[in-house]
Write a protein that holds these residues in place. Structure first.
Motif, PDB file in Angstrom:
ATOM      1  N   TRP A  94       6.030   0.822  10.785  1.00 13.04           N
ATOM      2  CA  TRP A  94       5.300   1.321   9.615  1.00 13.04           C
ATOM      3  C   TRP A  94       6.038   1.033   8.315  1.00 13.04           C
ATOM      4  CZ3 TRP A  94       0.437   2.376   9.758  1.00 13.04           C
ATOM      5  CH2 TRP A  94      -0.144   2.821  10.927  1.00 13.04           C
ATOM      6  N   GLN A  95       7.380   1.084   8.324  1.00 10.98           N
ATOM      7  CA  GLN A  95       8.109   0.837   7.084  1.00 10.98           C
ATOM      8  C   GLN A  95       7.863  -0.571   6.574  1.00 10.98           C
ATOM      9  OE1 GLN A  95       9.793   2.101   9.805  1.00 10.98           O
ATOM     10  NE2 GLN A  95      10.101   4.208   9.159  1.00 10.98           N
ATOM     11  N   THR A  96       7.895  -1.548   7.474  1.00 13.63           N
ATOM     12  CA  THR A  96       7.645  -2.931   7.075  1.00 13.63           C
ATOM     13  C   THR A  96       6.211  -3.092   6.601  1.00 13.63           C
ATOM     14  OG1 THR A  96       9.247  -3.647   8.720  1.00 13.63           O
ATOM     15  CG2 THR A  96       7.778  -5.326   7.840  1.00 13.63           C
ATOM     16  N   PHE A  97       5.278  -2.512   7.332  1.00  8.11           N
ATOM     17  CA  PHE A  97       3.867  -2.588   6.933  1.00  8.11           C
ATOM     18  C   PHE A  97       3.677  -1.962   5.557  1.00  8.11           C
ATOM     19  CE2 PHE A  97      -0.333  -0.656   6.652  1.00  8.11           C
ATOM     20  CZ  PHE A  97      -1.131  -1.763   6.886  1.00  8.11           C
ATOM     21  N   TRP A  98       4.277  -0.788   5.343  1.00  6.01           N
ATOM     22  CA  TRP A  98       4.125  -0.076   4.081  1.00  6.01           C
ATOM     23  C   TRP A  98       4.732  -0.858   2.919  1.00  6.01           C
ATOM     24  CZ3 TRP A  98       1.156   3.856   2.844  1.00  6.01           C
ATOM     25  CH2 TRP A  98       1.407   4.544   1.672  1.00  6.01           C
ATOM     26  N   ARG A  99       5.921  -1.448   3.143  1.00  2.64           N
ATOM     27  CA  ARG A  99       6.586  -2.214   2.092  1.00  2.64           C
ATOM     28  C   ARG A  99       5.776  -3.429   1.690  1.00  2.64           C
ATOM     29  NH1 ARG A  99      11.317  -3.504   4.747  1.00  2.64           N
ATOM     30  NH2 ARG A  99      11.619  -1.446   5.562  1.00  2.64           N
ATOM     31  N   ARG A 100       5.153  -4.068   2.652  1.00  2.00           N
ATOM     32  CA  ARG A 100       4.431  -5.307   2.370  1.00  2.00           C
ATOM     33  C   ARG A 100       3.056  -5.077   1.764  1.00  2.00           C
ATOM     34  NH1 ARG A 100       5.510  -8.647   7.900  1.00  2.00           N
ATOM     35  NH2 ARG A 100       7.734  -8.944   7.627  1.00  2.00           N
ATOM     36  N   ARG A 101       2.435  -3.965   2.100  1.00  7.77           N
ATOM     37  CA  ARG A 101       1.030  -3.810   1.734  1.00  7.77           C
ATOM     38  C   ARG A 101       0.742  -2.584   0.883  1.00  7.77           C
ATOM     39  NH1 ARG A 101       1.651  -6.061   6.603  1.00  7.77           N
ATOM     40  NH2 ARG A 101       0.550  -7.982   7.001  1.00  7.77           N
ATOM     41  N   HIS A 102       1.734  -2.006   0.232  1.00 10.66           N
ATOM     42  CA  HIS A 102       1.478  -0.813  -0.560  1.00 10.66           C
ATOM     43  C   HIS A 102       0.591  -1.105  -1.763  1.00 10.66           C
ATOM     44  CE1 HIS A 102       4.970  -2.391  -2.728  1.00 10.66           C
ATOM     45  NE2 HIS A 102       4.532  -1.717  -3.763  1.00 10.66           N
ATOM     46  N   VAL A 103       0.696  -2.284  -2.336  1.00  9.98           N
ATOM     47  CA  VAL A 103      -0.164  -2.627  -3.473  1.00  9.98           C
ATOM     48  C   VAL A 103      -1.609  -2.786  -3.019  1.00  9.98           C
ATOM     49  CG1 VAL A 103      -0.630  -4.369  -5.241  1.00  9.98           C
ATOM     50  CG2 VAL A 103       1.721  -3.691  -4.749  1.00  9.98           C
ATOM     51  N   LEU A 104      -1.810  -3.441  -1.899  1.00 10.43           N
ATOM     52  CA  LEU A 104      -3.157  -3.610  -1.364  1.00 10.43           C
ATOM     53  C   LEU A 104      -3.783  -2.260  -1.020  1.00 10.43           C
ATOM     54  CD1 LEU A 104      -5.341  -5.608  -0.423  1.00 10.43           C
ATOM     55  CD2 LEU A 104      -4.224  -5.629   1.798  1.00 10.43           C
ATOM     56  N   LEU A 105      -3.015  -1.386  -0.388  1.00 11.51           N
ATOM     57  CA  LEU A 105      -3.503  -0.053  -0.067  1.00 11.51           C
ATOM     58  C   LEU A 105      -3.789   0.734  -1.339  1.00 11.51           C
ATOM     59  CD1 LEU A 105      -4.134   2.061   2.103  1.00 11.51           C
ATOM     60  CD2 LEU A 105      -1.738   2.739   1.988  1.00 11.51           C
ATOM     61  N   GLY A 106      -2.941   0.598  -2.332  1.00 17.60           N
ATOM     62  CA  GLY A 106      -3.154   1.286  -3.613  1.00 17.60           C
ATOM     63  C   GLY A 106      -4.433   0.836  -4.294  1.00 17.60           C
ATOM     64  N   ALA A 151      -7.406  12.629  -7.004  1.00 17.04           N
ATOM     65  CA  ALA A 151      -6.126  12.545  -6.292  1.00 17.04           C
ATOM     66  C   ALA A 151      -5.978  11.197  -5.593  1.00 17.04           C
ATOM     67  CB  ALA A 151      -6.014  13.683  -5.283  1.00 17.04           C
ATOM     68  N   ILE A 152      -7.053  10.679  -5.026  1.00 21.78           N
ATOM     69  CA  ILE A 152      -7.009   9.364  -4.377  1.00 21.78           C
ATOM     70  C   ILE A 152      -6.687   8.293  -5.406  1.00 21.78           C
ATOM     71  CG2 ILE A 152      -8.473   7.596  -3.297  1.00 21.78           C
ATOM     72  CD1 ILE A 152      -9.791   9.860  -1.712  1.00 21.78           C
ATOM     73  N   ILE A 153      -7.299   8.360  -6.580  1.00 19.05           N
ATOM     74  CA  ILE A 153      -7.031   7.376  -7.632  1.00 19.05           C
ATOM     75  C   ILE A 153      -5.578   7.470  -8.093  1.00 19.05           C
ATOM     76  CG2 ILE A 153      -7.575   6.735 -10.013  1.00 19.05           C
ATOM     77  CD1 ILE A 153     -10.484   7.573  -9.409  1.00 19.05           C
ATOM     78  N   VAL A 154      -5.075   8.684  -8.301  1.00 24.03           N
ATOM     79  CA  VAL A 154      -3.688   8.857  -8.747  1.00 24.03           C
ATOM     80  C   VAL A 154      -2.715   8.317  -7.701  1.00 24.03           C
ATOM     81  CG1 VAL A 154      -1.928  10.609  -9.247  1.00 24.03           C
ATOM     82  CG2 VAL A 154      -4.182  10.765 -10.292  1.00 24.03           C
ATOM     83  N   PHE A 155      -2.972   8.609  -6.423  1.00 20.34           N
ATOM     84  CA  PHE A 155      -2.103   8.093  -5.362  1.00 20.34           C
ATOM     85  C   PHE A 155      -2.173   6.575  -5.301  1.00 20.34           C
ATOM     86  CE2 PHE A 155      -1.220   7.358  -0.733  1.00 20.34           C
ATOM     87  CZ  PHE A 155       0.129   7.659  -0.809  1.00 20.34           C
ATOM     88  N   GLY A 156      -3.360   6.003  -5.490  1.00 20.57           N
ATOM     89  CA  GLY A 156      -3.508   4.551  -5.512  1.00 20.57           C
ATOM     90  C   GLY A 156      -2.733   3.921  -6.654  1.00 20.57           C
ATOM     91  N   VAL A 157      -2.792   4.529  -7.840  1.00 20.37           N
ATOM     92  CA  VAL A 157      -2.029   4.019  -8.989  1.00 20.37           C
ATOM     93  C   VAL A 157      -0.541   4.112  -8.705  1.00 20.37           C
ATOM     94  CG1 VAL A 157      -1.450   4.497 -11.408  1.00 20.37           C
ATOM     95  CG2 VAL A 157      -3.834   4.470 -10.685  1.00 20.37           C
ATOM     96  N   HIS A 158      -0.115   5.208  -8.080  1.00 21.89           N
ATOM     97  CA  HIS A 158       1.295   5.366  -7.716  1.00 21.89           C
ATOM     98  C   HIS A 158       1.736   4.253  -6.755  1.00 21.89           C
ATOM     99  CE1 HIS A 158       5.079   7.228  -6.600  1.00 21.89           C
ATOM    100  NE2 HIS A 158       4.714   7.174  -5.338  1.00 21.89           N
ATOM    101  N   LEU A 159       0.890   3.916  -5.788  1.00 20.91           N
ATOM    102  CA  LEU A 159       1.235   2.855  -4.839  1.00 20.91           C
ATOM    103  C   LEU A 159       1.276   1.491  -5.512  1.00 20.91           C
ATOM    104  CD1 LEU A 159      -0.777   3.861  -1.653  1.00 20.91           C
ATOM    105  CD2 LEU A 159       1.679   3.981  -2.003  1.00 20.91           C
ATOM    106  N   VAL A 160       0.347   1.241  -6.422  1.00 21.81           N
ATOM    107  CA  VAL A 160       0.317  -0.059  -7.104  1.00 21.81           C
ATOM    108  C   VAL A 160       1.541  -0.218  -7.988  1.00 21.81           C
ATOM    109  CG1 VAL A 160      -0.914  -1.409  -8.839  1.00 21.81           C
ATOM    110  CG2 VAL A 160      -2.179  -0.350  -6.974  1.00 21.81           C
TER     111      VAL A 160
END
Length: 183
Positions: A94-106, A151-160
């Motif tokens: 999950w750490q590798t997945f999260w590091r690589r795709r946090h912008v896409l998820l955001g 909250a979803i939008i704020v979390f998405g901005v945080h991830l981006v």
């Protein structure tokens, strides 16, 4: 211990429960969580397209249980362990997945939140204009969905935006000392 075919069929009607009955707890909990998360989020935020995935999850869970019910218990337990191992550590974990795709998820979360807000406004769930008090009830009933969408939008901005890289304090101290020596 051999499991009852009839009980296996009955439990397989609820996604994940059939897996749990066959002692595949990790896979059963994951499937059940996915099913009810899709159902809950889709209903709460009025995102009907998420609920289109419910039959897919249901059919997968049902036919997977029907296919593995004849396997020996030891083999099913090995399959459950392998499922969990692949889910948590497969392809780097999950750490590798999260590091690589946090912008896409955001970005996906921002789009989901904006879609939810627009849907509430366009379908009149948020800004209902009546001449009497029903608009207040409608606005208050839409408030939880509004808060979740924001909250979803704020979390998405945080991830981006990602993590900000800070300079080490040693560099800042060294820079300050150089200025003292130059003066």
């Amino acid at each position: 211990m051999r499991k009852s075919g009839f009980l296996t069929f009955l439990f397989s009607l609820l996604p994940g429960a059939g897996h749990m009955y066959l002692n595949m707890m990790k896979k059963g909990v994951c499937i059940m969580s996915l099913f009810f998360a899709l159902w809950g989020v889709g209903a709460f935020l009025r995102l009907d397209f998420l609920q289109l995935l419910l039959p897919v999850v249901w059919f997968y869970a049902f036919f997977d249980v029907m296919n593995i019910r004849h396997l020996p218990s030891v083999q099913r337990e090995d399959m459950d362990r392998a499922f969990w191992q692949n889910l948590t550590h497969g392809s780097g974990g999950w750490q590798t997945f999260w590091r690589r795709r946090h912008v896409l998820l955001g970005v996906a979360l921002i789009v989901l939140g904006v879609y939810s807000l627009l849907r509430m406004m366009l379908w009149g769930d948020l800004f209902v204009l009546y001449h009497t008090m029903p608009w207040l009830y409608d606005a208050l009933s839409a408030l939880p969905s509004l808060v979740i969408a924001i909250a979803i939008i704020v979390f998405g901005v945080h991830l981006v935006r990602g993590k900000k890289v800070q300079q080490p304090k040693d560099d800042l101290i060294a820079l300050g000392e150089e200025e003292k020596h130059d003066a």
